[in-house]
Scaffold this motif. Structure first.
Motif, PDB file in Angstrom:
ATOM      1  N   ARG A  95      16.781  78.228  30.288  1.00  0.00           N
ATOM      2  CA  ARG A  95      15.380  78.571  30.001  1.00  0.00           C
ATOM      3  C   ARG A  95      14.874  79.723  30.841  1.00  0.00           C
ATOM      4  N   CYS A 203       6.151  78.651  34.397  1.00  0.00           N
ATOM      5  CA  CYS A 203       6.021  77.996  33.079  1.00  0.00           C
ATOM      6  C   CYS A 203       5.758  79.040  32.012  1.00  0.00           C
ATOM      7  N   GLN A 206       8.981  80.966  31.206  1.00  0.00           N
ATOM      8  CA  GLN A 206       9.920  80.229  30.352  1.00  0.00           C
ATOM      9  C   GLN A 206       9.450  80.172  28.906  1.00  0.00           C
ATOM     10  N   LEU A 207       8.162  79.951  28.718  1.00  0.00           N
ATOM     11  CA  LEU A 207       7.659  79.860  27.341  1.00  0.00           C
ATOM     12  C   LEU A 207       7.660  81.223  26.648  1.00  0.00           C
ATOM     13  N   GLU A 210      11.146  81.707  25.475  1.00  0.00           N
ATOM     14  CA  GLU A 210      11.405  80.872  24.305  1.00  0.00           C
ATOM     15  C   GLU A 210      10.752  81.481  23.057  1.00  0.00           C
ATOM     16  N   ALA A 230       2.460  77.238  22.438  1.00  0.00           N
ATOM     17  CA  ALA A 230       2.886  77.487  23.825  1.00  0.00           C
ATOM     18  C   ALA A 230       1.715  78.033  24.638  1.00  0.00           C
TER      19      ALA A 230
END
Ligand code: CO8
Length: 258
Positions: A95, A203, A206-207, A210, A230
């Motif tokens: 991730r 966070c 990572q999103l 993604e 997200a």
């Protein structure tokens, strides 16, 4: 510091630098090496003191492809039953952002490995290519899919069908690499880029990764829905409160990944 036979890792502030060390045969990717690499990347993905990963090889080769001597005697059924791509595919589960720092040859599986990473910093002597066609085969670890998505079908097919190698500058012009730097600075530049990313809210990082992957894997509407959800989710993080408060208080934020 995590070391195995073919993979050495060092950590500096929030960044893990992973090196492939099979330099005597230009980091040819045999099964054991790829397993060790995937295992190490997934392990680092779970480490709290790592926020971004740099993957590099040697001065002469990032990786000159799959280990031809390992494949040369294999039958189709042996290759199918070996199911080696399960390990390759697991790298996609990481991730945290991975930056490839490429010096020298990134050919065949080596080019595919670089493209599996999220960004590529290339030394000016780097050479990219998918020479499988010259061996009577084709890419198997994403070369036809990722190269086509990254640089478009006509230009990807030219490289895939001729097996021609391209320079770092050409790779930059085609949009395959983020930047080209003097070879001796390549790893440092990649680590500096990783450090800059590591300062951001983990966070969110990572999103965002993604969501960007969704842009390649899904249709626009699915990607937009993922992005929106997200975005909402990040409003549940302490880092969102810290980031916005720091802006209003005119100071630098301090993010903790919560
Ligand atoms: N596999 C095995 N050994 C290799 C490989 C390789 N891919 N590449 C280099 N070597 C070895 C050479 O055999 C040589 O060994 P030795 O010293 O024992 O003779 C040593 O590394 C040094 O190489 P060279 O003497 O050839 O060095 P040069 O500077 O003359 O040439 C090149 C460098 C141009 C990179 C040349 O070595 C070369 O063409 N290598 C092969 C590149 C290639 O065809 N790669 C694609 C392989 S197929 C593939 O990647 C399919 C991917 C499928 C998915 C992944 C599944 C795991």
């Amino acid at each position: 510091m995590g070391d195995s036979k073919y993979i050495h890792t060092e950590k500096t502030d929030w960044v893990a630098l992973v090196r492939i060390v099979r330099h005597e045969i230009l980091n040819a990717l045999n099964l054991e090496l790829v397993s060790e690499l995937a295992e190490e990347l997934l392990r680092l993905d779970g480490e709290n003191d790592v926020r971004c990963i740099v993957l590099t090889g040697g001065q002469k080769a990032f990786a000159a492809g799959a280990d031809i001597s390992e494949m040369a005697g294999s039958t189709a059924i042996e290759m199918k039953m070996r199911n080696q791509f399960r390990v390759w595919d697991s790298i996609r589960l990481v991730r945290k952002p991975i930056i490839a720092a490429v010096n020298g040859f990134a050919l065949g599986g080596g080019c595919e490995l670089a493209m599996t990473c999220d960004m590529i910093v290339a030394g000016e002597d780097a050479k990219f290519g998918q020479p499988e066609v010259k061996l009577g085969v084709m890419p198997g670890a994403g070369g036809t899919q990722r190269l086509t998505r990254l640089i478009g079908k006509p230009r990807a097919l030219e490289l895939l069908l001729t097996g021609r190698r391209i320079s770092a500058d050409e790779a930059y012009r085609l949009g395959l690499v983020n930047r080209v730097v003097p070879s001796e600075d390549c790893v440092n530049e990649a680590v500096m880029l990783a450090s800059e990313i590591a300062k951001q809210a983990p966070c969110a990082v990572q999103l965002i990764k993604e969501a960007a992957n969704k842009a390649l894997d899904a249709d626009l509407q699915t990607g937009m829905e993922f992005e929106r959800n997200a975005f909402y989710l990040l409003f549940a993080t302490e880092d969102k409160s810290e980031g916005m408060r720091a802006f209003l208080e005119k100071r630098k934020p301090s993010f903790h990944g919560k």
